[in-house]
Design a protein around this motif. Structure first.
Motif, PDB file in Angstrom:
ATOM      1  N   VAL A  26      -1.643   5.897   2.389  1.00 49.80           N
ATOM      2  CA  VAL A  26      -0.557   5.069   1.853  1.00 49.80           C
ATOM      3  C   VAL A  26      -0.694   3.668   2.420  1.00 49.80           C
ATOM      4  N   ALA A  27      -0.182   2.708   1.692  1.00 48.77           N
ATOM      5  CA  ALA A  27      -0.208   1.324   2.167  1.00 48.77           C
ATOM      6  C   ALA A  27       1.211   0.818   2.324  1.00 48.77           C
ATOM      7  N   ILE A  28       1.449   0.112   3.396  1.00 48.17           N
ATOM      8  CA  ILE A  28       2.734  -0.554   3.589  1.00 48.17           C
ATOM      9  C   ILE A  28       2.730  -1.764   2.660  1.00 48.17           C
ATOM     10  N   VAL A  29       3.687  -1.819   1.741  1.00 45.83           N
ATOM     11  CA  VAL A  29       3.750  -2.928   0.798  1.00 45.83           C
ATOM     12  C   VAL A  29       4.688  -4.009   1.304  1.00 45.83           C
ATOM     13  N   GLU A  30       5.791  -3.582   1.901  1.00 44.47           N
ATOM     14  CA  GLU A  30       6.779  -4.536   2.376  1.00 44.47           C
ATOM     15  C   GLU A  30       7.640  -3.839   3.409  1.00 44.47           C
ATOM     16  N   ILE A  31       8.250  -4.618   4.271  1.00 43.33           N
ATOM     17  CA  ILE A  31       9.177  -4.069   5.251  1.00 43.33           C
ATOM     18  C   ILE A  31      10.523  -4.752   5.033  1.00 43.33           C
ATOM     19  N   ILE A  32      11.529  -3.952   4.710  1.00 39.49           N
ATOM     20  CA  ILE A  32      12.870  -4.467   4.435  1.00 39.49           C
ATOM     21  C   ILE A  32      13.832  -3.825   5.422  1.00 39.49           C
ATOM     22  N   ASP A  33      14.542  -4.645   6.168  1.00 39.19           N
ATOM     23  CA  ASP A  33      15.506  -4.161   7.160  1.00 39.19           C
ATOM     24  C   ASP A  33      14.888  -3.118   8.087  1.00 39.19           C
ATOM     25  N   GLY A  34      13.640  -3.330   8.457  1.00 43.82           N
ATOM     26  CA  GLY A  34      12.967  -2.433   9.391  1.00 43.82           C
ATOM     27  C   GLY A  34      12.383  -1.179   8.774  1.00 43.82           C
ATOM     28  N   PHE A  38       6.171   1.967   1.087  1.00 46.14           N
ATOM     29  CA  PHE A  38       4.749   2.174   0.873  1.00 46.14           C
ATOM     30  C   PHE A  38       4.467   2.696  -0.523  1.00 46.14           C
ATOM     31  N   VAL A  39       3.234   2.502  -0.922  1.00 48.09           N
ATOM     32  CA  VAL A  39       2.749   2.957  -2.209  1.00 48.09           C
ATOM     33  C   VAL A  39       1.685   4.007  -1.939  1.00 48.09           C
ATOM     34  N   VAL A  40       1.765   5.123  -2.636  1.00 52.93           N
ATOM     35  CA  VAL A  40       0.800   6.197  -2.447  1.00 52.93           C
ATOM     36  C   VAL A  40      -0.463   5.867  -3.233  1.00 52.93           C
ATOM     37  N   PHE A  41      -1.612   6.057  -2.579  1.00 52.48           N
ATOM     38  CA  PHE A  41      -2.869   5.809  -3.244  1.00 52.48           C
ATOM     39  C   PHE A  41      -3.438   7.073  -3.866  1.00 52.48           C
ATOM     40  N   VAL A  42      -4.059   6.908  -4.990  1.00 50.92           N
ATOM     41  CA  VAL A  42      -4.967   7.920  -5.507  1.00 50.92           C
ATOM     42  C   VAL A  42      -6.318   7.499  -4.952  1.00 50.92           C
ATOM     43  N   ALA A  43      -6.593   7.946  -3.754  1.00 56.82           N
ATOM     44  CA  ALA A  43      -7.753   7.447  -3.021  1.00 56.82           C
ATOM     45  C   ALA A  43      -9.020   8.176  -3.418  1.00 56.82           C
ATOM     46  N   LEU A  44     -10.114   7.453  -3.377  1.00 54.76           N
ATOM     47  CA  LEU A  44     -11.444   8.010  -3.593  1.00 54.76           C
ATOM     48  C   LEU A  44     -11.620   8.662  -4.950  1.00 54.76           C
ATOM     49  N   THR A  45     -10.783   8.298  -5.901  1.00 59.78           N
ATOM     50  CA  THR A  45     -10.941   8.842  -7.246  1.00 59.78           C
ATOM     51  C   THR A  45     -11.993   8.026  -7.985  1.00 59.78           C
ATOM     52  N   HIS A  46     -12.752   8.708  -8.807  1.00 60.80           N
ATOM     53  CA  HIS A  46     -13.748   8.026  -9.619  1.00 60.80           C
ATOM     54  C   HIS A  46     -13.322   7.965 -11.082  1.00 60.80           C
ATOM     55  N   SER A  47     -12.129   8.483 -11.354  1.00 63.68           N
ATOM     56  CA  SER A  47     -11.655   8.457 -12.745  1.00 63.68           C
ATOM     57  C   SER A  47     -11.172   7.055 -13.084  1.00 63.68           C
ATOM     58  N   LYS A  48     -11.714   6.533 -14.137  1.00 64.42           N
ATOM     59  CA  LYS A  48     -11.351   5.203 -14.599  1.00 64.42           C
ATOM     60  C   LYS A  48     -10.006   5.260 -15.313  1.00 64.42           C
TER      61      LYS A  48
END
Length: 122
Positions: A26-34, A38-48
């Motif tokens: 997951v990636a931290i996209v923004e921090i609001i009020d502490g 985050f946004v969940v990744f579909v990591a390492l996928t090769h599907s276009k």
């Protein structure tokens, strides 16, 4: 731990519709009020992206520099998979890397499009 936007971690994600959990990058996209958002990744996928308006591909965005931060070459962020978490739930031992500023900017832009769309999460 001092969290910053763009950091990528391994994180146990709970899927609200199915009740299933799995460890995902997951990636931290923004921090609001502490609270990190985050946004969940579909990591390492090769599907276009096959259908830019399709249910599964509409909110997927490629990470052009995903490999530079420890993800696969064909990594995508799914911006309709958004959640908040306590900062204390992130561990330095689960740190993967830092998103390229261009990828983070693109993810934020696509996330705003999703939030403005009225489409449902997850």
């Amino acid at each position: 731990m001092n969290l910053k936007a763009g950091q990528v971690f391994w994180y146990e994600v709970d899927y609200p519709k199915t009740g299933e959990t799995e460890i995902r990058p997951v990636a931290i996209v923004e921090i609001i009020d502490g609270l990190p958002i985050f946004v969940v990744f579909v990591a390492l996928t090769h599907s276009k992206i096959k259908n830019f308006e399709g249910k599964y591909d509409k909110w997927k965005i490629p990470l052009f520099k995903g490999r530079d931060c420890g993800l696969g070459e064909s990594s995508f962020a799914k911006v309709n998979c958004v959640a908040q978490a306590e900062a204390s739930s992130f561990n330095s031992s689960d740190y993967i890397g830092q998103l390229n500023p261009i990828d983070l900017k693109n993810v934020k832009k696509k996330l705003m499009e999703f939030l403005d769309s009225g489409d449902g999460f997850w």
